[in-house]
Motif scaffolding. Structure first.
Motif, mmCIF file in Angstrom:
data_model
loop_
_atom_site.group_PDB
_atom_site.id
_atom_site.type_symbol
_atom_site.label_atom_id
_atom_site.label_comp_id
_atom_site.label_asym_id
_atom_site.label_seq_id
_atom_site.Cartn_x
_atom_site.Cartn_y
_atom_site.Cartn_z
ATOM 1 N N GLU A 102 -1.659 17.273 -19.743
ATOM 2 C CA GLU A 102 -0.465 16.659 -20.326
ATOM 3 C C GLU A 102 0.565 16.345 -19.238
ATOM 4 O OE1 GLU A 102 0.313 18.338 -24.666
ATOM 5 O OE2 GLU A 102 -0.284 19.932 -23.274
ATOM 6 N N VAL A 103 0.706 17.244 -18.265
ATOM 7 C CA VAL A 103 1.615 16.978 -17.148
ATOM 8 C C VAL A 103 1.167 15.730 -16.404
ATOM 9 C CG1 VAL A 103 2.515 17.853 -14.952
ATOM 10 C CG2 VAL A 103 2.239 19.419 -16.887
ATOM 11 N N SER A 104 -0.147 15.615 -16.131
ATOM 12 C CA SER A 104 -0.686 14.443 -15.446
ATOM 13 C C SER A 104 -0.424 13.172 -16.243
ATOM 14 C CB SER A 104 -2.191 14.621 -15.227
ATOM 15 O OG SER A 104 -2.769 13.453 -14.688
ATOM 16 N N ASP A 105 -0.632 13.243 -17.549
ATOM 17 C CA ASP A 105 -0.440 12.078 -18.409
ATOM 18 C C ASP A 105 1.025 11.631 -18.428
ATOM 19 O OD1 ASP A 105 -1.353 10.179 -20.499
ATOM 20 O OD2 ASP A 105 -0.069 11.382 -21.787
ATOM 21 N N PHE A 106 1.937 12.586 -18.538
ATOM 22 C CA PHE A 106 3.361 12.243 -18.606
ATOM 23 C C PHE A 106 3.884 11.727 -17.266
ATOM 24 C CE2 PHE A 106 5.495 13.899 -22.593
ATOM 25 C CZ PHE A 106 4.320 13.918 -23.335
ATOM 26 N N ASP A 153 10.738 14.382 -10.800
ATOM 27 C CA ASP A 153 10.030 13.818 -11.947
ATOM 28 C C ASP A 153 9.161 14.871 -12.637
ATOM 29 O OD1 ASP A 153 11.220 11.390 -11.521
ATOM 30 O OD2 ASP A 153 9.545 10.537 -10.400
ATOM 31 N N VAL A 154 8.590 15.791 -11.867
ATOM 32 C CA VAL A 154 7.836 16.886 -12.476
ATOM 33 C C VAL A 154 8.757 17.728 -13.353
ATOM 34 C CG1 VAL A 154 6.652 19.073 -11.991
ATOM 35 C CG2 VAL A 154 6.024 17.017 -10.720
ATOM 36 N N GLN A 155 9.977 17.983 -12.878
ATOM 37 C CA GLN A 155 10.932 18.750 -13.670
ATOM 38 C C GLN A 155 11.293 18.014 -14.958
ATOM 39 O OE1 GLN A 155 13.849 19.207 -10.479
ATOM 40 N NE2 GLN A 155 13.468 21.414 -10.427
ATOM 41 N N LYS A 156 11.437 16.702 -14.883
ATOM 42 C CA LYS A 156 11.722 15.910 -16.085
ATOM 43 C C LYS A 156 10.569 16.008 -17.084
ATOM 44 C CE LYS A 156 14.603 12.472 -13.690
ATOM 45 N NZ LYS A 156 14.692 11.054 -13.265
ATOM 46 N N VAL A 157 9.358 15.938 -16.564
ATOM 47 C CA VAL A 157 8.184 16.029 -17.428
ATOM 48 C C VAL A 157 8.122 17.395 -18.108
ATOM 49 C CG1 VAL A 157 5.656 16.212 -17.390
ATOM 50 C CG2 VAL A 157 6.788 14.293 -16.255
ATOM 51 N N LEU A 158 8.375 18.454 -17.336
ATOM 52 C CA LEU A 158 8.353 19.796 -17.915
ATOM 53 C C LEU A 158 9.415 19.943 -19.002
ATOM 54 C CD1 LEU A 158 7.871 21.935 -14.678
ATOM 55 C CD2 LEU A 158 6.157 21.431 -16.430
ATOM 56 N N HIS A 159 10.599 19.400 -18.753
ATOM 57 C CA HIS A 159 11.680 19.459 -19.736
ATOM 58 C C HIS A 159 11.278 18.713 -21.010
ATOM 59 C CE1 HIS A 159 15.763 19.700 -21.307
ATOM 60 N NE2 HIS A 159 15.711 18.398 -21.544
ATOM 61 N N GLU A 160 10.656 17.551 -20.834
ATOM 62 C CA GLU A 160 10.245 16.761 -22.001
ATOM 63 C C GLU A 160 9.152 17.485 -22.776
ATOM 64 O OE1 GLU A 160 8.801 12.210 -23.128
ATOM 65 O OE2 GLU A 160 9.197 12.776 -21.033
ATOM 66 N N LEU A 161 8.183 18.069 -22.060
ATOM 67 C CA LEU A 161 7.110 18.794 -22.734
ATOM 68 C C LEU A 161 7.644 20.017 -23.473
ATOM 69 C CD1 LEU A 161 4.234 18.640 -20.071
ATOM 70 C CD2 LEU A 161 4.251 17.553 -22.323
ATOM 71 N N ASP A 162 8.640 20.686 -22.858
ATOM 72 C CA ASP A 162 9.221 21.863 -23.508
ATOM 73 C C ASP A 162 9.910 21.500 -24.821
ATOM 74 O OD1 ASP A 162 8.349 23.490 -21.486
ATOM 75 O OD2 ASP A 162 10.253 23.506 -20.391
ATOM 76 N N LEU A 188 8.873 19.320 -26.915
ATOM 77 C CA LEU A 188 7.869 18.944 -27.910
ATOM 78 C C LEU A 188 7.289 20.183 -28.566
ATOM 79 C CD1 LEU A 188 5.944 16.179 -25.914
ATOM 80 C CD2 LEU A 188 7.763 15.857 -27.596
ATOM 81 N N PRO A 189 6.779 20.053 -29.787
ATOM 82 C CA PRO A 189 6.131 21.212 -30.433
ATOM 83 C C PRO A 189 4.875 21.598 -29.674
ATOM 84 C CG PRO A 189 5.736 19.207 -31.680
ATOM 85 C CD PRO A 189 6.767 18.854 -30.640
ATOM 86 N N PRO A 190 4.547 22.885 -29.666
ATOM 87 C CA PRO A 190 3.324 23.321 -28.979
ATOM 88 C C PRO A 190 2.086 22.818 -29.697
ATOM 89 C CG PRO A 190 4.242 25.119 -30.240
ATOM 90 C CD PRO A 190 5.245 24.002 -30.313
ATOM 91 N N LYS A 191 0.946 22.966 -29.030
ATOM 92 C CA LYS A 191 -0.302 22.564 -29.645
ATOM 93 C C LYS A 191 -0.504 23.334 -30.951
ATOM 94 C CE LYS A 191 -2.220 22.390 -25.015
ATOM 95 N NZ LYS A 191 -3.206 22.979 -24.102
ATOM 96 N N GLN A 192 -0.919 22.611 -31.969
ATOM 97 C CA GLN A 192 -1.101 23.245 -33.274
ATOM 98 C C GLN A 192 -2.465 23.915 -33.345
ATOM 99 O OE1 GLN A 192 -0.198 20.752 -36.612
ATOM 100 N NE2 GLN A 192 1.297 19.550 -35.463
ATOM 101 N N PRO A 193 -2.515 25.156 -33.814
ATOM 102 C CA PRO A 193 -3.813 25.835 -33.941
ATOM 103 C C PRO A 193 -4.662 25.166 -35.009
ATOM 104 C CG PRO A 193 -2.105 27.106 -35.018
ATOM 105 C CD PRO A 193 -1.398 25.991 -34.292
ATOM 106 N N LYS A 194 -5.957 25.297 -34.852
ATOM 107 C CA LYS A 194 -6.877 24.684 -35.803
ATOM 108 C C LYS A 194 -6.894 25.446 -37.135
ATOM 109 C CE LYS A 194 -10.042 22.595 -32.482
ATOM 110 N NZ LYS A 194 -11.467 22.466 -32.055
ATOM 111 N N VAL A 195 -6.936 24.685 -38.229
ATOM 112 C CA VAL A 195 -7.059 25.256 -39.566
ATOM 113 C C VAL A 195 -8.264 24.598 -40.225
ATOM 114 C CG1 VAL A 195 -5.960 25.588 -41.787
ATOM 115 C CG2 VAL A 195 -4.565 25.586 -39.701
ATOM 116 N N ASN A 196 -9.193 25.436 -40.701
ATOM 117 C CA ASN A 196 -10.414 24.922 -41.324
ATOM 118 C C ASN A 196 -11.166 23.961 -40.405
ATOM 119 O OD1 ASN A 196 -9.804 26.341 -43.648
ATOM 120 N ND2 ASN A 196 -8.695 24.611 -44.566
ATOM 121 N N GLY A 197 -11.104 24.254 -39.097
ATOM 122 C CA GLY A 197 -11.872 23.454 -38.145
ATOM 123 C C GLY A 197 -11.193 22.184 -37.700
#
Length: 496
Positions: free
Chosen positions: A390-394, A436-445, A447-456
């Motif tokens: 995600e850091v690479s993508d942003f 720019d890495v700091q900006k990316v980290l701030h933007e990622l922070d 955002l909501p975290p990855k959602q755990p899987k439910v029923n696969g």
């Protein structure tokens, strides 16, 4: 009386390229068009599409040179129509290639007499150089086995799991078993002790890497030489070493002159280096140097005379451009030892600037070493909410191309980002990248975290329905798909 005529479709001298029908009309993509178009329109069509490519200067995934002096650019353009293989027609170009071979051989401490010529050849990058070196080792081993009346159908080569994909290509293309030393946590290069343990009577050579693609680290060639010499003496073998110095060959002599990795070690029989990496030449030039004539079997050298004179050749291809050879000679005489030393020191200093900036964020572990290729490989300390992909993508939003990849077995659970510091990567750019890495980290922070899987399914409602993805969720799914793709391809396929 004023005469006038109507411009025909082929008379475009009064037409703007952008206003012409050739730019407005679609061209076939996979078939040759039926009709010709003006040269201005052809240029504009291609130039417009190429604008969508990334900026080479901001491509921090690649070790390949992206800038040269204008004077060298002129020499390259002047030689763009010369076929290097026409040695009789272009004897000066051939002489410049031979000078480069000898300069590099002396740089690598080849045991040459005062007037003795070095044994080596220019190649299309280190991949071809490695193929040629590997073939020489295979033929030498086969000849020795035949003379001893022993089987010669099961050659193998010992490397670390961190080798570049060209070694896998050599093994597969030329039917040589590849015996890899697996990596482990905190140790991302080949362990010399484990490498020597894998050596047997069918081993044609052990390949050591001076500058791992993964983290820039130099492997301990001196220890490998000593351990292998001991085993050779005990077993009565003569297993040699090849040093893949694609990245580090133009670094170690200037930053670490006391480091023993080259022909000062008796078992090192050949070395390859990429002129288009820290040799500071545009893509398309590599070199392979042999210790002596005895290390390159004569039967692998072809002699041709249909271009005007007897010409020895040992390459996988035939025709190729002369420009990169001339550019390499320019850099060697233009910069000299002093100039190369200054460039490598500047690259190393800028790598330290970037490393310290990333450390100050408190968010990363540094995986690379201070001594080695000037690059910074780093991973997130906390991956519970977001990951390196995600850091690479942003970062691409700011124009930066920073690869994220997983380590090879048995360290594939480790994911890193890598920034290669080249000559054209200044301190200002290093500081800007940290911002720019700091900006990316701030933007990622934010955002909501990855959602755990439910029923696969990661976004599955309790009632069994799958809601329409938001733009953010769609973007995250693309990133996850890219991560899975990279992991499936393994790290040996990353750009270098």
């Amino acid at each position: 009386m004023v005469l006038s005529k109507t411009a025909s479709q082929t008379d475009v001298s009064v037409h703007s390229t952008f206003a012409s029908r050739y730019v407005r009309d679609a061209l076939p993509r996979f078939r040759m068009p039926e009709n010709s178009i003006p040269k201005e329109a052809a240029y504009q069509i291609i130039n417009d599409e190429l604008m969508l490519d990334g900026n080479p200067r901001l491509n921090l995934a690649s070790f390949v040179t992206t800038w040269m002096e204008p004077e060298c650019d002129k020499l390259i353009m002047a030689a763009i129509n010369k076929n290097y293989v026409d040695m009789d027609e272009y004897p000066v170009t051939t002489e410049l290639q031979n000078r480069c071979v000898n300069m590099i051989a002396h740089l690598f401490n080849a045991p040459l007499g005062e007037s003795e010529a070095a044994v080596g050849v220019g190649t299309v990058g280190s991949s071809e150089a490695i193929m040629l070196a590997g073939l020489a080792f295979k033929r030498k081993w086969q000849n020795r086995r035949k003379a001893e009346g022993k089987p010669y159908d099961k050659p193998n080569i010992v490397t670390g799991a961190n080798v570049q994909v060209c070694w896998e290509k050599f093994a597969r293309y030329f039917e040589v078993e590849l015996k890899e030393v697996k990596l482990r946590d905190g140790y991302y290069v080949m362990d010399p002790k484990k490498a020597v343990e894998l050596v047997d009577e069918n081993t044609i050579c052990v390949a050591a890497i001076l500058g791992s693609t993964l983290n820039g680290e130099f492997e301990d060639v001196k220890l490998l030489n000593d351990l292998l010499a001991e085993k050779n003496k005990k077993k009565g073998w003569d297993t040699p070493i090849h040093v893949d110095a694609a990245s580090g060959g133009f670094i170690a002599p200037f930053l670490y002159p006391e480091l023993e990795w080259d022909f000062r070690l008796p078992l090192v029989k050949s070395i390859n280096v990429s002129g288009h990496k820290y040799g500071l030449v545009y893509a398309g030039i590599g070199w392979v140097i042999w210790r002596s004539k005895d290390d390159l079997p004569e039967e692998l050298i072809f002699h041709i005379n249909y271009l005007g004179a007897d010409q020895p050749t040992f390459t996988l291809n035939f025709s190729k451009g002369s420009s990169q050879v001339i550019a390499q000679y320019y850099q060697l005489i233009r910069l000299g030892y002093e100039g190369y030393k200054n460039v490598m020191e500047n690259c190393q200093e800028n790598a330290m600037v970037l490393k310290r900036g990333l450390e100050r964020t408190g968010r990363f572990d540094i995986v690379s070493k201070d001594n080695g290729v000037p690059l910074v490989a780093f991973s997130l300390k906390d991956r519970s909410r977001h990951d390196e992909f995600e850091v690479s993508d942003f970062l691409r939003r700011f124009g930066w191309i920073v690869p994220a990849y997983t380590m090879p077995p048995d360290a594939q659970h480790v994911t890193v980002l890598r920034v290669v510091i080249r000559e054209d990567f200044s301190r200002t750019l290093a500081e800007r990248l940290v911002m720019d890495v700091q900006k990316v980290l701030h933007e990622l922070d934010s955002l909501p975290p990855k959602q755990p899987k439910v029923n696969g399914h990661p976004h599955h409602h309790r009632n069994g329905t799958i809601p329409k993805k938001s733009e953010l969720e769609t973007q995250r799914s693309v990133t996850d798909a890219w991560k899975k793709f990279v992991m499936a391809k393994k790290t040996t396929n990353i750009v270098c």
